[in-house]
Design a protein around this motif. Structure first.
Motif, PDB file in Angstrom:
ATOM      1  N   ARG A   1     -13.245  -7.718  15.829  1.00 50.78           N
ATOM      2  CA  ARG A   1     -13.253  -7.981  15.465  1.00 50.78           C
ATOM      3  C   ARG A   1     -13.453  -6.415  14.123  1.00 50.78           C
ATOM      4  N   ALA A   2     -13.241  -5.017  14.924  1.00 52.93           N
ATOM      5  CA  ALA A   2     -12.973  -4.069  14.386  1.00 52.93           C
ATOM      6  C   ALA A   2     -12.376  -3.599  13.060  1.00 52.93           C
ATOM      7  N   VAL A   3     -11.477  -4.737  12.793  1.00 53.29           N
ATOM      8  CA  VAL A   3     -10.585  -4.470  11.624  1.00 53.29           C
ATOM      9  C   VAL A   3     -11.449  -5.166  10.403  1.00 53.29           C
ATOM     10  N   GLY A   4     -11.616  -4.120   9.461  1.00 50.36           N
ATOM     11  CA  GLY A   4     -12.216  -4.060   8.172  1.00 50.36           C
ATOM     12  C   GLY A   4     -11.993  -4.365   7.078  1.00 50.36           C
ATOM     13  N   ARG A   5     -12.499  -3.974   6.155  1.00 46.03           N
ATOM     14  CA  ARG A   5     -11.558  -4.681   4.849  1.00 46.03           C
ATOM     15  C   ARG A   5     -10.943  -3.200   4.573  1.00 46.03           C
ATOM     16  N   GLU A   6     -11.333  -1.496   4.969  1.00 45.61           N
ATOM     17  CA  GLU A   6     -10.959  -0.188   4.979  1.00 45.61           C
ATOM     18  C   GLU A   6      -9.343  -0.490   4.309  1.00 45.61           C
ATOM     19  N   PRO A   7      -8.756  -0.388   3.550  1.00 44.56           N
ATOM     20  CA  PRO A   7      -7.790   0.497   4.014  1.00 44.56           C
ATOM     21  C   PRO A   7      -6.736   1.172   4.317  1.00 44.56           C
ATOM     22  N   GLU A   8      -5.726   1.494   5.067  1.00 46.45           N
ATOM     23  CA  GLU A   8      -4.677   2.283   5.998  1.00 46.45           C
ATOM     24  C   GLU A   8      -4.994   3.305   5.507  1.00 46.45           C
ATOM     25  N   ALA A   9      -4.736   4.927   5.491  1.00 40.11           N
ATOM     26  CA  ALA A   9      -4.270   5.984   5.065  1.00 40.11           C
ATOM     27  C   ALA A   9      -2.923   6.203   4.789  1.00 40.11           C
ATOM     28  N   VAL A  10      -2.616   6.840   3.629  1.00 40.76           N
ATOM     29  CA  VAL A  10      -1.088   6.374   3.812  1.00 40.76           C
ATOM     30  C   VAL A  10       0.355   8.069   3.682  1.00 40.76           C
ATOM     31  N   HIS A  11       0.537   8.029   4.760  1.00 40.32           N
ATOM     32  CA  HIS A  11       0.774   9.310   5.041  1.00 40.32           C
ATOM     33  C   HIS A  11       1.345  10.405   3.821  1.00 40.32           C
ATOM     34  N   ALA A  12       0.995  11.585   3.677  1.00 39.79           N
ATOM     35  CA  ALA A  12       1.025  13.029   2.692  1.00 39.79           C
ATOM     36  C   ALA A  12       2.656  12.833   2.710  1.00 39.79           C
ATOM     37  N   GLY A  13       3.594  12.871   1.192  1.00 39.35           N
ATOM     38  CA  GLY A  13       4.543  12.664   1.255  1.00 39.35           C
ATOM     39  C   GLY A  13       5.830  11.069   1.856  1.00 39.35           C
ATOM     40  N   GLN A  14       4.867   9.873   1.179  1.00 36.79           N
ATOM     41  CA  GLN A  14       5.414   9.175   1.000  1.00 36.79           C
ATOM     42  C   GLN A  14       5.977   8.422   0.231  1.00 36.79           C
ATOM     43  N   ARG A  15       6.710   8.207  -0.510  1.00 27.95           N
ATOM     44  CA  ARG A  15       7.497   8.081  -1.866  1.00 27.95           C
ATOM     45  C   ARG A  15       8.274   7.131  -2.073  1.00 27.95           C
ATOM     46  N   TRP A  16       7.940   6.030  -1.668  1.00 24.88           N
ATOM     47  CA  TRP A  16       7.881   4.423  -1.556  1.00 24.88           C
ATOM     48  C   TRP A  16       7.781   3.788  -1.625  1.00 24.88           C
ATOM     49  N   GLY A  17       7.392   2.508  -2.470  1.00 27.09           N
ATOM     50  CA  GLY A  17       6.624   1.613  -2.016  1.00 27.09           C
ATOM     51  C   GLY A  17       6.744   0.304  -1.943  1.00 27.09           C
ATOM     52  N   PHE A  18       6.310  -0.373  -3.284  1.00 34.72           N
ATOM     53  CA  PHE A  18       7.389  -2.431  -3.570  1.00 34.72           C
ATOM     54  C   PHE A  18       8.589  -1.906  -3.297  1.00 34.72           C
ATOM     55  N   GLY A  19       8.754  -1.074  -4.887  1.00 44.34           N
ATOM     56  CA  GLY A  19      10.482  -0.852  -4.827  1.00 44.34           C
ATOM     57  C   GLY A  19      11.204  -0.667  -3.754  1.00 44.34           C
ATOM     58  N   ALA A  20      10.799   0.144  -3.412  1.00 47.65           N
ATOM     59  CA  ALA A  20      12.055   0.271  -1.636  1.00 47.65           C
ATOM     60  C   ALA A  20      11.805  -1.183  -1.312  1.00 47.65           C
ATOM     61  N   PHE A  21      11.216  -1.714  -0.717  1.00 51.42           N
ATOM     62  CA  PHE A  21      10.997  -3.306  -0.071  1.00 51.42           C
ATOM     63  C   PHE A  21      11.616  -4.423  -0.849  1.00 51.42           C
ATOM     64  N   LEU A  22      11.900  -3.858  -2.498  1.00 52.27           N
ATOM     65  CA  LEU A  22      12.404  -5.074  -3.050  1.00 52.27           C
ATOM     66  C   LEU A  22      13.934  -4.632  -3.144  1.00 52.27           C
ATOM     67  N   LEU A  23      14.107  -3.557  -3.501  1.00 55.12           N
ATOM     68  CA  LEU A  23      15.827  -3.012  -2.965  1.00 55.12           C
ATOM     69  C   LEU A  23      16.019  -3.477  -1.545  1.00 55.12           C
ATOM     70  N   VAL A  24      15.819  -3.526  -0.510  1.00 54.07           N
ATOM     71  CA  VAL A  24      15.729  -3.803   0.675  1.00 54.07           C
ATOM     72  C   VAL A  24      16.204  -5.172   1.039  1.00 54.07           C
ATOM     73  N   GLU A  25      14.846  -6.489   0.236  1.00 55.34           N
ATOM     74  CA  GLU A  25      15.574  -7.578   0.080  1.00 55.34           C
ATOM     75  C   GLU A  25      16.503  -7.582  -0.918  1.00 55.34           C
ATOM     76  N   ALA A  26      16.970  -7.162  -1.114  1.00 56.89           N
ATOM     77  CA  ALA A  26      18.508  -7.375  -2.413  1.00 56.89           C
ATOM     78  C   ALA A  26      19.198  -6.961  -1.102  1.00 56.89           C
ATOM     79  N   VAL A  27      19.417  -5.836  -0.875  1.00 58.78           N
ATOM     80  CA  VAL A  27      20.110  -5.803   0.289  1.00 58.78           C
ATOM     81  C   VAL A  27      20.495  -7.075   0.675  1.00 58.78           C
ATOM     82  N   PHE A  28      19.249  -7.573   1.864  1.00 61.55           N
ATOM     83  CA  PHE A  28      19.400  -8.251   3.046  1.00 61.55           C
ATOM     84  C   PHE A  28      20.573  -9.905   1.735  1.00 61.55           C
ATOM     85  N   ILE A  29      19.698 -10.270   0.220  1.00 63.11           N
ATOM     86  CA  ILE A  29      20.179 -11.078  -0.271  1.00 63.11           C
ATOM     87  C   ILE A  29      21.540 -11.079  -0.440  1.00 63.11           C
TER      88      ILE A  29
END
Length: 260
Positions: free
Chosen positions: A18-46
């Protein structure tokens, strides 16, 4: 409603949902990866899966019945992709414990155990319904087909059990509800968006079209564990519990203790 810190789960399973709202979670300072990182990992898998398949075909291996091919083809791409994901968090972020929310908390373990048990029930019910709709064989995974009616060497059976119950769940959680979820967080999308997208992509990424809807059902409690605790530990535990009985059954069938 009481306000909780982003890394502190609300008390109680129902209250947490019930407490889960629509707000996003806080992103850690220094995190410089995003969807590109995931696409790279999926490419490695495939690409690693394609490479293993190509090598096996070149060597004349029977892909449908080879124990080595199914085990290596299942384990290596997933483990390699997870290793790349962890490496990315070190090179482009704060490491997996911060960026992938791998902080240990016994409260998360309890949530994971509860939702993992729920997942076992859902998996059984969904598998029974699915097998009646599409047939038993179409509801079986590649590893399940390998041991169906055939024995495995003890070493291969144990390796399969360890992968299905422990190594595979950890690696998959790192990739999907760790790296992919973190990439969605970085876009400032809601936690519900992260839950829905990771559940769908997790199911589709198994590359088993006939079983995709079944995999979505299986993934729901695992994703909920990540959703309500905001950490990866709960979803890892839920995934391990969800896979344990099926993995144990495959082990006992493969060594001839249980009938296929």
């Amino acid at each position: 409603m009481a306000v909780t810190r982003p890394d502190e789960p609300p008390p109680g399973l129902i209250a947490s949902v019930r407490a889960v709202g629509r707000e996003p979670e806080a992103v850690h300072a220094g995190q410089r990866w995003g969807f590109g990182a995931f696409l790279l990992v999926e490419a490695v898998f495939i690409l690693s899966a394609v490479f293993i398949t190509a090598v096996a075909r070149t060597s004349g291996m029977d892909l449908g019945s080879s124990v080595s091919f199914v085990l290596i083809g299942s384990m290596v791409p997933t483990v390699l992709a997870a290793a790349v994901a962890v490496t990315i968090t070190y090179l482009r972020g704060n490491g997996p414990f911060q960026d992938l929310r791998l902080a240990w908390d016994w409260a998360d373990v309890k949530v994971g155990l509860k939702l993992g048990a729920l997942g076992l029930v859902l998996t059984y019910v969904a598998a029974v319904i699915w097998s009646k709709v599409v047939g038993d064989k179409n509801a079986t995974s590649a590893i399940g087909e390998l041991v169906d009616g055939a024995g495995l060497p003890l070493g291969a059976a144990v390796a399969m059990f360890v992968y299905v119950c422990f190594l595979g769940p950890v690696c998959e959680e790192v990739i999907y509800r760790g790296l992919l979820w973190g990439a969605i967080e970085r876009q400032r999308w809601s936690r519900w968006a992260a839950f829905v997208l990771t559940t769908l992509i997790f199911a589709a990424s198994h590359l088993e079209p006939l079983r995709t809807s079944l995999l979505i059902v299986i993934a729901l409690p695992i994703g909920i564990a990540r959703l309500i605790t905001r950490r990866l530990t709960a979803s890892v535990v839920a995934h391990v519990i969800n896979n344990f009985l099926p993995g144990l059954t495959l082990l006992l069938v493969s060594v001839g203790v249980m009938p296929a």
